[in-house]
Design a protein around this motif. Sequence first.
Motif, PDB file in Angstrom:
ATOM      1  N   LYS A  56      41.848  34.870  33.356  1.00  0.00           N
ATOM      2  CA  LYS A  56      42.245  34.428  32.016  1.00  0.00           C
ATOM      3  C   LYS A  56      43.051  35.494  31.275  1.00  0.00           C
ATOM      4  CE  LYS A  56      39.903  30.732  32.831  1.00  0.00           C
ATOM      5  NZ  LYS A  56      40.598  29.473  33.168  1.00  0.00           N
ATOM      6  N   GLY A  57      43.426  36.552  31.980  1.00  0.00           N
ATOM      7  CA  GLY A  57      44.208  37.613  31.364  1.00  0.00           C
ATOM      8  C   GLY A  57      43.379  38.604  30.578  1.00  0.00           C
ATOM      9  N   LEU A  58      42.081  38.645  30.842  1.00  0.00           N
ATOM     10  CA  LEU A  58      41.171  39.540  30.134  1.00  0.00           C
ATOM     11  C   LEU A  58      40.702  40.658  31.059  1.00  0.00           C
ATOM     12  CD1 LEU A  58      39.069  36.798  28.309  1.00  0.00           C
ATOM     13  CD2 LEU A  58      40.867  38.214  27.303  1.00  0.00           C
ATOM     14  N   SER A  59      40.648  41.865  30.539  1.00  0.00           N
ATOM     15  CA  SER A  59      40.302  43.037  31.334  1.00  0.00           C
ATOM     16  C   SER A  59      38.794  43.187  31.513  1.00  0.00           C
ATOM     17  CB  SER A  59      40.843  44.294  30.644  1.00  0.00           C
ATOM     18  OG  SER A  59      40.143  44.516  29.420  1.00  0.00           O
ATOM     19  N   THR A  60      38.423  44.157  32.338  1.00  0.00           N
ATOM     20  CA  THR A  60      37.000  44.466  32.517  1.00  0.00           C
ATOM     21  C   THR A  60      36.389  44.902  31.188  1.00  0.00           C
ATOM     22  OG1 THR A  60      37.330  45.124  34.819  1.00  0.00           O
ATOM     23  CG2 THR A  60      35.362  45.957  33.721  1.00  0.00           C
ATOM     24  N   GLN A  61      37.124  45.689  30.423  1.00  0.00           N
ATOM     25  CA  GLN A  61      36.609  46.093  29.108  1.00  0.00           C
ATOM     26  C   GLN A  61      36.428  44.886  28.198  1.00  0.00           C
ATOM     27  OE1 GLN A  61      38.073  49.650  26.900  1.00  0.00           O
ATOM     28  NE2 GLN A  61      38.607  48.205  25.271  1.00  0.00           N
ATOM     29  N   ASP A  62      37.386  43.954  28.217  1.00  0.00           N
ATOM     30  CA  ASP A  62      37.251  42.735  27.421  1.00  0.00           C
ATOM     31  C   ASP A  62      35.986  41.981  27.817  1.00  0.00           C
ATOM     32  OD1 ASP A  62      39.711  43.136  26.091  1.00  0.00           O
ATOM     33  OD2 ASP A  62      40.813  42.098  27.682  1.00  0.00           O
ATOM     34  N   MET A  63      35.724  41.915  29.125  1.00  0.00           N
ATOM     35  CA  MET A  63      34.563  41.178  29.625  1.00  0.00           C
ATOM     36  C   MET A  63      33.263  41.781  29.114  1.00  0.00           C
ATOM     37  SD  MET A  63      32.002  41.452  32.149  1.00  0.00           S
ATOM     38  CE  MET A  63      32.651  42.442  33.494  1.00  0.00           C
TER      39      MET A  63
END
Length: 333
Positions: free
Chosen positions: A185-192
Amino acid sequence: MGRRSEGAMIWRYSCIYSLLLFMLVGSSRAQLMASFYDKSCPKAQAIVKSVIQQAMQKDSRIGASLMRLHFHDCFVNGCDGSILLDDTSSFTGEKTAGPNLNSARGFDVVDNIKSQLESACKGTVSCADILAIAARDAVVLDGGPSWTVQLGRRDSTTASLSTANNDIPSPASTVSQLISKFQAKGLSTQDMVTLSGAHTIGQARCTSFSSRLYNFSGTGKPDPTIDKTFLATLQKQCPQGGNANQLQPLDLVTPTNFDNQYYKNLQARKGLLNSDEVLYSTSGTTNSLVISYAGNQNTFFSNFQSAIIKMGNISPLTGTKGQIRKNCRAVGS
């Protein structure tokens, strides 16, 4: 053609290409804007907040439920209000998907918001934007950070049961599975890891984590990473053969406060879902972020603001795409 003329032509084409690229990128960034309803429905955000305040006074769980609706909406073909569509004799929506069945809630609050918005500004504010605003207001009213919601989404005319079943992360997910789902979805590990912090509010059904209590990974034993006292508490609340829909707070310490307690719980081996606890029990980036957020709530809040805005920008319908539903539950209404 001389070298000078050829070079000049290449330079002109390069400039034209750069300008077109700039216009394309610029237009994509301008698709959503905070001021979208300033003229067409100036009271829109005040109406949303008022309805949510009233709802949360009656039901302390509703903040988490509204936050979850926004998340589950955005992870299925983008933030387009598809999760709100009811099934009909000729249409199957997403409400009966595994991640939503008997757990997604707050639809009546969205209906109330939409009804009031239709009275104030008929056919103007989309259901997808209602979910985005509601998620922000719910977090703030539970004590969390605020952010500027980008607006201008339109509503889908379709939904996808299969995508809801496949793309929304499972509570039994491993770290690698979570990273993969979010990256798609275009989200990084940090975003997760940051967005997982929304589990500092809300509740989960016993069926979402019972395998950790009795038969972890088919071993016939509990998950060895769970704190033993916490395990005993959970086994009492969710006995084998008991009510699978019995609810348990995702955060036992401050269940209705949006704070960084969730990450402190993970450090204490008191994460409720497997998808929570693995963020700490798995060494690497996720573990480091859990430690950072547990130690500094301001860092968590700041990163959450950025991550939730990024999530809200997943594949929105804008311009003439989609529609503005008058009834969030039905296409063409």
